[in-house]
Design a protein around this motif. Sequence first.
Motif: not given
Length: 582
Positions: A37, A40-41, A59, A62-64, A66
């Motif tokens: 993950k 991917w971020a 985005e 935001y992924l980081y 999460k």
Amino acid sequence: MGKKLQRIQTLVLILVMVSTVDSIAQSPRFLPLQRHKVQWANAVIKNALKTKDTLQLAEGWYLYGKIYQASGDWLTSKRYFLKSLRLQEKKGASYELARLYIRLYSLEWQFFHYSESSHYAQLAKQVAERIKSDKALSLAYGAMQGLYETDWSEGSAKPYPPPNLDSSLYYLKQREKLAIKTGNQMDLAAILTTLSHRASVKKDIKSIEYAQKAVSIYQTQNDTLNEIKARVGLLNAYLTFNHLKKAGQEIDTIDAFQRALSIKIIDNEHYKRSLAQSKSSYYEQIGNFKKALENEREYVALERQIIHVDRDGLVSRLGLEYETEKKEAELKAQKRELHLSQQNQQTQQRFLGVLAVLLVGALAASIAFYRISVKNHRLSESNALLVREQNHRVKNNLQLVSSLLNLQLNRLTDDATKTVLEETQLRIEVMSVLQRTLYTGQTLGEVNLHDFLNEIVKVGLQTFGYEHVQVQTTISPSLHLPIDHAMRIGLIVNELLTNACKYAFPDHKAPKWSLSCEQSNHHWTLQVADNGPGFIPEKPISKKSSFGMRLIQLQADQLYATYQFEKNNGSLFQMKFKVQST
């Protein structure tokens, strides 16, 4: 019986709250940072920077957020969410913006920060209503429901409102409408379970209908685990209205599920406790007191276990909150230090620009600055440090000039020229000693005369190779002079010492040299003597006189001093001058 049912209803409320949101009383279950993950971020952010895509960059942040929220690092998570929020807000209302507000709401809710939680929940609701997104509205209504049904007195934020179950029920019904509209059966089943409990509290027979519908949906979706949870709610609804036969059937069904599937009821202690108490109540009402006692004991054991879990969870949450606040304070302190460091660097650069001017001009600026600093009694410590830094730079420049003269000396063959440059080098060294004294001293604008003159004498004798000369100095360590006065005294003493090294010490078996300086009120007396052949300069001193004599006269005139040379078992120089206190 009434008290027993009331306890059952309380447990059902806890059951429902756990089914909709993670229980705040339990220790949070965090995941380690998942490498795939994070990769991917990173890829999303890298591509966003390459294509200059602001929304894709938001985005990525935001992924980081999460990832770090799942790992339990809420401070880092919040920082990434806020970075994403700054970009999303510029683009206007969107589902992504509403989703970010919900994330920030959940972080603040975790710490019982009512004002912040309410702020983000309201913003999420406003954005969702503006874009008319059913998905966003479902999230926002869920946040509003949690906001109204939470007991904020457990947190530290004040003032806080009491739970408002009517408002919470309103948003729950709104979520039901959206679930029916969108056909989201899993959301609808969870909402029906909550509605069943609310109706049971109000003694509304609809609680049974709601629970039955939830069970039916989970059966259709083949979700056995949630079906068992829903059946526990249905069991409690039957007991609330004394439908003992149907309650017994539900107990048999739940037990059959566990035997057939070889699974435990649920890994959540609240559901286990609710089931144990419901069974105890059922067996007590039908007269099977043995089984009632067994389930009551299981209930008590689970109650104790939950108390320990609640305690550990509270300690864990408080520890995380403390660490979060400590990190925030450290970040603020680092920002302040960075800002101060940048200001200091800018100030130093300005001073270095000034010091790049001519050496004499820099020295004059330094003296002027010291005079101002003496008169300004409220000068801050930071300005004093800057003055010392300037002084240090001037000293380095003086040393540079002295080194350049030394290089030039090595290339000269004419003795007379070399002598002139050596004397000039000594005069520069006087100024360098003055700067060193200022740099290491504790007072601004004044020079310790004892240390200053002793250093000049030491350097001068080393330069001419007369370290063996017997030197006697009589100067009180408490004597201080202003910078300009000290510099002129130093130049005079240097010239007299140079003359002694050139004319008094050569071929002398036991050379001696003495220096004394005394103060009486504002009147000062300087005496320099050697045991050489004696020397009386011509009077008056003219342009034909040596540079050293002219320099002595010039410095004495600047001090408004009177001086004379005498022969008294050698040469004796005596000068008197006056220094007004500043």
